[in-house]
Design a protein around this motif. Structure first.
Motif, mmCIF file in Angstrom:
data_model
loop_
_atom_site.group_PDB
_atom_site.id
_atom_site.type_symbol
_atom_site.label_atom_id
_atom_site.label_comp_id
_atom_site.label_asym_id
_atom_site.label_seq_id
_atom_site.Cartn_x
_atom_site.Cartn_y
_atom_site.Cartn_z
ATOM 1 N N ARG A 90 104.202 25.862 69.225
ATOM 2 C CA ARG A 90 103.731 27.172 68.767
ATOM 3 C C ARG A 90 103.796 27.219 67.245
ATOM 4 N N LEU A 91 102.932 28.031 66.690
ATOM 5 C CA LEU A 91 102.929 28.240 65.243
ATOM 6 C C LEU A 91 103.223 29.712 65.002
ATOM 7 N N ASN A 92 104.167 29.975 64.089
ATOM 8 C CA ASN A 92 104.531 31.355 63.797
ATOM 9 C C ASN A 92 104.396 31.558 62.292
ATOM 10 N N CYS A 93 103.598 32.530 61.894
ATOM 11 C CA CYS A 93 103.349 32.717 60.458
ATOM 12 C C CYS A 93 103.781 34.103 60.016
ATOM 13 N N ASN A 94 104.265 34.177 58.796
ATOM 14 C CA ASN A 94 104.627 35.473 58.223
ATOM 15 C C ASN A 94 104.371 35.440 56.724
ATOM 16 N N VAL A 95 103.685 36.466 56.247
ATOM 17 C CA VAL A 95 103.420 36.578 54.810
ATOM 18 C C VAL A 95 104.050 37.873 54.320
ATOM 19 N N SER A 96 104.791 37.809 53.219
ATOM 20 C CA SER A 96 105.305 39.056 52.641
ATOM 21 C C SER A 96 105.145 39.025 51.123
ATOM 22 N N TYR A 97 105.228 40.202 50.543
ATOM 23 C CA TYR A 97 105.084 40.352 49.097
ATOM 24 C C TYR A 97 106.421 40.787 48.500
ATOM 25 N N THR A 98 106.692 40.388 47.270
ATOM 26 C CA THR A 98 107.845 40.952 46.582
ATOM 27 C C THR A 98 107.459 42.351 46.103
ATOM 28 N N SER A 99 108.476 43.179 45.837
ATOM 29 C CA SER A 99 108.147 44.549 45.438
ATOM 30 C C SER A 99 107.579 44.591 44.022
ATOM 31 N N PHE A 100 107.753 43.485 43.257
ATOM 32 C CA PHE A 100 107.184 43.477 41.907
ATOM 33 C C PHE A 100 105.912 42.634 41.830
ATOM 34 N N ALA A 101 105.303 42.346 42.981
ATOM 35 C CA ALA A 101 104.116 41.488 42.990
ATOM 36 C C ALA A 101 102.918 42.162 42.334
ATOM 37 N N THR A 102 102.813 43.481 42.486
ATOM 38 C CA THR A 102 101.650 44.197 41.952
ATOM 39 C C THR A 102 102.044 44.968 40.690
ATOM 40 N N SER A 115 99.326 37.663 57.685
ATOM 41 C CA SER A 115 100.060 36.771 58.567
ATOM 42 C C SER A 115 99.155 36.252 59.664
ATOM 43 N N SER A 116 98.369 37.152 60.246
ATOM 44 C CA SER A 116 97.517 36.725 61.352
ATOM 45 C C SER A 116 96.361 35.865 60.847
ATOM 46 N N MET A 117 95.845 36.193 59.654
ATOM 47 C CA MET A 117 94.779 35.365 59.072
ATOM 48 C C MET A 117 95.290 33.955 58.779
ATOM 49 N N LEU A 118 96.517 33.885 58.257
ATOM 50 C CA LEU A 118 97.113 32.586 57.937
ATOM 51 C C LEU A 118 97.274 31.763 59.211
ATOM 52 N N HIS A 119 97.749 32.428 60.264
ATOM 53 C CA HIS A 119 97.933 31.760 61.544
ATOM 54 C C HIS A 119 96.631 31.150 62.025
ATOM 55 N N LYS A 120 95.569 31.965 61.968
ATOM 56 C CA LYS A 120 94.281 31.497 62.490
ATOM 57 C C LYS A 120 93.693 30.401 61.618
ATOM 58 N N ALA A 121 93.991 30.441 60.322
ATOM 59 C CA ALA A 121 93.430 29.429 59.426
ATOM 60 C C ALA A 121 94.095 28.065 59.641
ATOM 61 N N THR A 134 108.476 23.714 71.294
ATOM 62 C CA THR A 134 109.152 24.205 70.087
ATOM 63 C C THR A 134 108.194 25.019 69.212
ATOM 64 N N THR A 135 108.765 25.609 68.178
ATOM 65 C CA THR A 135 107.995 26.467 67.267
ATOM 66 C C THR A 135 108.110 25.956 65.842
ATOM 67 N N VAL A 136 107.018 26.014 65.122
ATOM 68 C CA VAL A 136 107.062 25.767 63.676
ATOM 69 C C VAL A 136 106.853 27.114 62.987
ATOM 70 N N ASP A 137 107.773 27.464 62.108
ATOM 71 C CA ASP A 137 107.662 28.725 61.383
ATOM 72 C C ASP A 137 107.119 28.477 59.986
ATOM 73 N N VAL A 138 106.106 29.218 59.624
ATOM 74 C CA VAL A 138 105.539 29.125 58.272
ATOM 75 C C VAL A 138 105.732 30.488 57.616
ATOM 76 N N PHE A 139 106.599 30.538 56.607
ATOM 77 C CA PHE A 139 106.870 31.812 55.946
ATOM 78 C C PHE A 139 106.380 31.747 54.503
ATOM 79 N N ALA A 140 105.630 32.762 54.094
ATOM 80 C CA ALA A 140 105.109 32.789 52.728
ATOM 81 C C ALA A 140 105.626 34.016 51.999
#
Lengths: 256, 290
Positions: A90-102, A115-121, A134-140
């Motif tokens: 399985r592939l598990n993806c998560n994307v988050s932003y820092t509060s000072f990103a913008t 996150s879902s776009m990254l998963h599909k890509a 097993t699962t591979v986690d991809v965190f951004a």
């Protein structure tokens, strides 16, 4: 968190006195110069480095202009208990932003859609059969958002997966394009994205010449789409070469 | 048995065997901290930022200034809000949607220390008495967690405040604070700026910290994540730049600390504070040269 917010008084970010929110009319014209002085079909210089996070199985840092992203890959590791048996990984993806990103604090998106776009890509490029059960986690984490965030995250994630030794059919490179009136600009910055009439993003595996994801939004004419696709595919191919050389460098560099 | 297998199967014996020889698995003597670096101005979208690395532990801190109406009981004071984040990228133990337990603890410790150490005078953050003051949001992100998280977080926080550049602003007719652009400085400003003089925050004394692991009679300075997970008693000493004690924290743990051990930890911290001050000063002077 809810209690904390009510305690703190309302705040705002001071803005310049003369603010020009409207899109300048020159943007659509032929003599328009991009905010960072690039040519219309010129990508920002890319800085890529693998092995940014030591505690992860694999990781990568990518910097395209002001867009700065770190991706960590963990696993393959045990799937969540509640998950059914599966003979492919399985592939598990998560994307988050820092509060000072913008520029204005806390304005960044939640990253759920990304996150879902990254998963599909990525899904199509990973040999999931190579790690059953097993699962591979991809965190951004987007440290700073400077435009074209998703394509940078996707390319960086593909580098991190390679760094973690996850088997891939090919590396995945991603480039986006904005349509501003008559102009097509590649690898747009935040300002250009805010003015755009339409956008196109292509995610592909350069050496196999296969597209894993393509999204088109807004108004496009058929010849424009053809032109934009060709430009994006060319840019992906070039980016793929840079990514490959980054991976080779990491392997040939002497271990510390 | 192979060394790696022994390390995994009998971690405590593996470490104790090293301690007997007064050395640690990464080659450090017991009292030495890992290599430390500070880079200022890592985040362009923030008013002040710093990236601090202690060994592999990496922290990115950024300060963003927003304007608030000061509270009625303290019309001349600004405010500081500190948040420490452990995003899932930093460690295999943190999963999205399940925040790390350590994060709120460190947030609380940092808030207590930064506000009580007298590093920042909240009056410095005032803009127009009773009407407007700065609210400084300090967000610290752990990018790589490899032990001594608090030390690295505090170091990055102090460095981010030293790098903070306050924008020039003025009060407009609607009572809102607006930015004055840097380009047309001097006579070109239509409004008189309210904070022409206060472009840098005055920092009185800077707090620095060192965490030590206590195990039997050994004191290990600046533990890695592996050492922290095996030997669970630790003690954090925070001193300010004039070597005054700001905080001493021993959050339980199976071992008890002898008075002499605490004194030894303080002695190690004094050494470390001098080191950290030098590293920070170098980072600041490098910044000014550029």
């Amino acid at each position: 968190m809810a209690g904390k917010i009510s305690n703190t008084p309302a705040t705002y970010t001071p803005s310049p006195t003369s603010q020009n929110k409207k899109r300048p009319s020159t943007v659509t014209g032929s003599d328009w110069v991009r905010p960072d002085g690039r040519g219309l079909h010129q990508c920002r210089p890319a800085f890529l480095r693998t092995g940014a996070v030591n505690s992860a199985s694999g990781s990568a840092y990518a910097e395209f202009g002001n867009t700065k992203v770190i991706v960590s890959v963990f696993g393959p590791r045990e799937s969540k208990k509640a998950m059914m048996y599966s003979d492919i990984g399985r592939l598990n993806c998560n994307v988050s932003y820092t509060s000072f990103a913008t520029p204005i604090r806390g304005q960044a998106s939640e990253g759920k859609d990304l996150s879902s776009m990254l998963h599909k890509a990525l899904e199509g490029a990973i040999i999931l059969e190579s790690f059953p059960k097993t699962t591979v986690d991809v965190f951004a984490l987007v440290l700073e958002s400077g435009g074209s965030d998703l394509p940078v995250v996707i390319s960086c994630a593909s580098l991190a997966l390679s760094d973690a030794g996850i088997r891939l059919y090919d590396i995945v490179a991603s480039v986006s394009m904005s349509c501003l009136g008559k102009n097509l600009v590649i690898d747009p910055v935040s300002e250009e994205e805010s003015y755009q009439d339409g956008s196109l993003m292509i995610t592909c595996m350069p050496s196999r010449n296969e597209v894993t994801q393509m999204t088109v939004t807004g108004e496009w004419s058929t010849p424009k789409i053809h032109e934009a696709m060709q430009l994006c595919l060319d840019a992906c191919w070039k980016l793929g070469k840079i990514m490959r050389s980054c991976l080779k460098e990491a392997v040939s560099a002497p271990e510390e | 048995m192979e060394v790696d297998a022994f390390r995994r199967l009998f971690p405590l014996r593996f470490h104790e065997r090293h301690l007997l020889e007064s050395i640690r698995p990464d080659g450090r003597p017991l009292g030495r901290a890992r290599d430390t670096t500070i880079a200022l101005g890592a985040v362009a979208s923030a008013n002040g930022s710093a990236l601090a690395k202690i060994g592999c532990t990496t922290m990115l801190a950024a300060v963003k200034l927003e304007v608030m109406t000061p509270k009625a009981e303290s019309p001349d004071e600004g405010c500081i809000v500190i948040d420490f984040h452990m995003p899932p990228i930093c460690s295999p133990l943190v999963r999205p949607g399940r925040p790390a337990e350590a994060a709120p603890v460190i947030t609380k410790q940092l808030t207590d220390i930064i506000l009580s150490s007298g590093m920042i005078d909240l009056k410095e953050l005032s803009l127009v008495s009773g009407k407007a003051a700065w609210m400084a949001y300090l967000d610290i992100y752990c990018l790589d967690a490899d032990g001594a998280l608090f030390d690295a977080a505090l170091l990055s926080a102090v460095a981010a405040f030293s790098h903070l550049q306050i924008p020039v602003v003025s009060l407009n007719d609607n009572g809102r604070i607006v930015l004055l652009s840097e380009e047309n400085s001097g006579a070109m400003w239509e409004k008189e700026p309210v904070n022409k003089e206060k472009r840098k925050l005055k920092l009185d004394t800077l707090p620095f910290s060192l965490t030590c692991v206590l195990h039997k009679n050994y004191i290990l300075a600046d533990p890695s994540a592996e050492e922290e997970s095996i030997m669970e008693t630790y003690l954090t000493v925070v001193l300010d730049s004039s070597m005054q004690l700001v905080s001493l924290n021993k959050p339980g743990g199976p071992g008890l600390a002898q008075t002499s051990a605490i004194q030894d930890c303080v002695a190690l911290t004094i050494q470390r504070v001098k080191e950290l001050q030098k590293i920070l000063n170098e980072a600041i002077s490098d910044m000014e040269v550029d």
